[in-house]
Enzyme design. Structure first.
Site, PDB file in Angstrom:
ATOM      1  N   GLU A 165       0.799  -1.236   0.000  1.00 36.87           N
ATOM      2  CA  GLU A 165       0.000   0.000   0.000  1.00 36.87           C
ATOM      3  C   GLU A 165       0.828   1.281   0.000  1.00 36.87           C
ATOM      4  OE1 GLU A 165      -3.279   0.027   2.727  1.00 36.87           O
ATOM      5  OE2 GLU A 165      -4.193  -1.710   1.780  1.00 36.87           O
ATOM      6  N   GLU A 369      -5.435  -8.717   0.223  1.00 33.88           N
ATOM      7  CA  GLU A 369      -6.219  -8.376   1.414  1.00 33.88           C
ATOM      8  C   GLU A 369      -7.654  -8.114   0.994  1.00 33.88           C
ATOM      9  OE1 GLU A 369      -4.799  -5.289   4.111  1.00 33.88           O
ATOM     10  OE2 GLU A 369      -2.717  -5.870   3.712  1.00 33.88           O
TER      11      GLU A 369
HETATM   12  C1  BG6 Z   1      -4.649  -2.331   4.908  1.00 32.37           C
HETATM   13  C2  BG6 Z   1      -3.335  -2.657   5.528  1.00 32.37           C
HETATM   14  O1  BG6 Z   1      -4.622  -0.963   4.691  1.00 32.37           O
HETATM   15  O2  BG6 Z   1      -5.801  -2.469   5.630  1.00 32.37           O
HETATM   16  C3  BG6 Z   1      -3.406  -3.493   6.791  1.00 32.37           C
HETATM   17  O3  BG6 Z   1      -2.460  -3.239   4.608  1.00 32.37           O
HETATM   18  C4  BG6 Z   1      -4.592  -3.070   7.609  1.00 32.37           C
HETATM   19  O4  BG6 Z   1      -2.196  -3.346   7.467  1.00 32.37           O
HETATM   20  C5  BG6 Z   1      -5.849  -3.298   6.783  1.00 32.37           C
HETATM   21  O5  BG6 Z   1      -4.685  -3.703   8.840  1.00 32.37           O
HETATM   22  C6  BG6 Z   1      -7.143  -3.000   7.513  1.00 32.37           C
HETATM   23  O6  BG6 Z   1      -7.123  -1.701   8.044  1.00 32.37           O
HETATM   24  P1  BG6 Z   1      -7.372  -1.456   9.586  1.00 32.37           P
HETATM   25  O7  BG6 Z   1      -7.093  -0.032   9.811  1.00 32.37           O
HETATM   26  O8  BG6 Z   1      -8.754  -1.840   9.856  1.00 32.37           O
HETATM   27  O9  BG6 Z   1      -6.390  -2.336  10.308  1.00 32.37           O
END
Ligand code: BG6
Length: 469
Positions: A165, A369
């Site tokens: 990211e 993700e």
């Molecule tokens: C992504 C990241 O932006 O989203 C992760 O790569 C992150 O590190 C995930 O945990 C979810 O976001 P958050 O803020 O809910 O943890």
């Protein structure tokens, strides 16, 4: 498009799950690890820090046994740069190498493919103190770190991801915790940092191809389709603007080796074009990623900006400031429901995003993700009935399959997250995992692992190669 026949998932589809080092490992200062910018960042009040996280550093064997029981074909994790080089460069910390060797070997012994992110937000603090990504020395430090990773692990790791990211680091650094929220961050500095990261990424792609003949490497930005708030041509143009600034700036650079035209004109307008040295563009052009990995949580909707400061508002989209005077204005999407944390839920948006990426870059894609952050509840009888998560993932997998039917070359799907971990800015209470970790925000309890309902569901999904949802 409606299809009479829905194609199956490919036989070698990488059904996986993801984590990142600082969110899951803990042991933040053990065995020679140096501090990262994340370790030194201020934490939002009421949320846990990352010092213990899920204690995966000490429990990785138990965790990997559970991943194997779930049937994971791939595990996407990140290497903490500061475990390998506590100061970012200089002396290698052998204990860090040992840890990741053990982790990788343990995965392989269970037939789980390691998918390794080289850098997930946790820049060594020692490098930050010397100027961080604003300094060209960090490019050399990253190249040196990459060489060490390929030397030590390249015989076993087939899939590498460069930078997690990068686009979110540039756009939302303070929310992630890597940029001091009280510091003024002129755009000029940020886009210079971005240019340096692009160079570091390109160099590491070339190095990987030179050193690891059988490996594949790609970037891992957060990408999503941007919708116009209406069919008004000016709203459509705002969507183009935001998409260029948020998505294509990063991917055009890594895939085509050039700056996206709209994004460049935006930077000119804002007076923040990076200084480009002779030879830089040649380096960008020379690197060819093998695939695009990307994180997907939701889409974004934008309208024409009225050119006023009020364009920068909070719409509930990831709770981040969203909008820029004269460029685009964030809007909420009336067709989408929201998670408990205010993130819009858009499974069809995943199909749209996959198609856009596929048409634009003609490369294999990997979802690294995708998931639902929720307040899970440990109930009597050691159960966590996370039907909402199952529903969320099921709908996204359905859309991924439709995208494959549309012609997208999708290599795999690695939802967030394999196991509960500390959310980047909202603590451990915002859970994502298939496996529950018994701790609270500040009470570490016994950190025991408990399989959620979604664990059993995903196991079946993988076993049936995506047929049984
Ligand atoms: C992504 C990241 O932006 O989203 C992760 O790569 C992150 O590190 C995930 O945990 C979810 O976001 P958050 O803020 O809910 O943890």
């Amino acid at each position: 498009m409606y299809h009479k026949f829905i194609k199956p998932f490919p036989k070698d589809f990488l059904w996986g799950a993801s984590t990142s080092a600082y969110q899951v490992e803990g042991a933040w200062n053990e065995d020679g690890k140096g501090p990262s910018v994340i370790d030194m960042a201020k934490h939002p009040e009421g949320t846990s820090d990352f010092k213990v996280a899920s204690d995966h550093y000490h429990r990785y064997k138990e965790d990997i046994a559970l991943f194997a029981e779930m049937g994971l074909k791939a595990y996407r994790f990140s290497i903490a740069w500061t475990r390998i080089y506590p100061n970012g460069t200089g002396e290698i910390n052998q204990k860090g190498i040992d840890f990741y060797n053990n982790l990788i070997n343990e995965l392989l012994s269970h037939n789980i493919e390691p998918v390794v992110t080289m850098y997930h937000f946790d820049l060594p603090y020692a490098l930050q103190q010397k100027g961080g990504w604003e300094s060209r020395q960090t490019i050399d430090a990253f190249e040196n770190y990459a060489r060490t990773l390929f030397t030590c692990f390249g015989d076993r790791v087939k899939y590498w991801l460069t930078i997690n990211e990068q686009n979110m680091m540039i756009m939302h650094g303070p929310a992630i915790g890597i940029i001091d929220p009280d510091k003024e961050n002129p755009k000029k500095e940020l886009y210079q940092q971005n240019h340096h990261m692009l160079l570091a990424q390109a160099k590491s792609i070339n190095l990987c191809h030179e050193m690891c003949k059988n490996a594949k490497i790609g970037p891992a930005p957060n990408i999503c389709s941007i919708y116009p708030a209406s069919s008004k041509p000016e709203d459509v143009m705002a969507a183009y603007n935001f998409s260029a600034i948020r998505n294509w700036l990063y991917l055009d650079a890594v895939v085509y080796g050039c700056y996206n035209g709209t994004a460049w004109s935006y930077m000119e307008e804002k007076g923040c074009t990076p200084s480009i040295q002779e030879g830089d563009m040649k380096i960008l052009e020379s690197a060819k990623p093998d695939f695009i990995a990307f994180n997907y949580y939701t889409t974004a909707t934008v309208a024409q900006s009225k050119g006023e400061d009020s364009d920068k508002n909070h719409t509930g989209d990831q709770q981040l400031a969203f909008g820029e005077a004269g460029v685009y204005r964030g809007a909420s999407n009336q067709y989408l429901e929201k998670t408990q944390f205010g993130w819009e839920i858009d499974p069809t948006g995943l199909r749209n995003t996959l198609r856009e990426l596929s048409d634009r870059y003609r490369l294999p894609l990997l979802v690294t993700e995708n998931g639902l952050g929720a307040y899970d509840k440990l109930e009597e009888g050691e159960t966590i009935n996370d039907d909402y998560r199952i529903e969320f993932l099921k709908k996204h997998i359905e859309q991924a399959r439709l995208a494959i039917t549309d012609g997208v070359n999708l290599m795999g799907y690695c939802p967030w997250s394999a196991i509960d971990l500390v959310s980047t800015h909202q603590g451990i209470s915002k859970r994502y995992g298939f496996i529950y970790v018994n701790r609270d925000e500040f009470d570490l309890k016994d950190l025991r692992r408990i399989k959620k309902k979604s664990f059993y569901w995903y196991k079946n999904v993988i076993k049936s190669n995506g047929d049984k949802l």
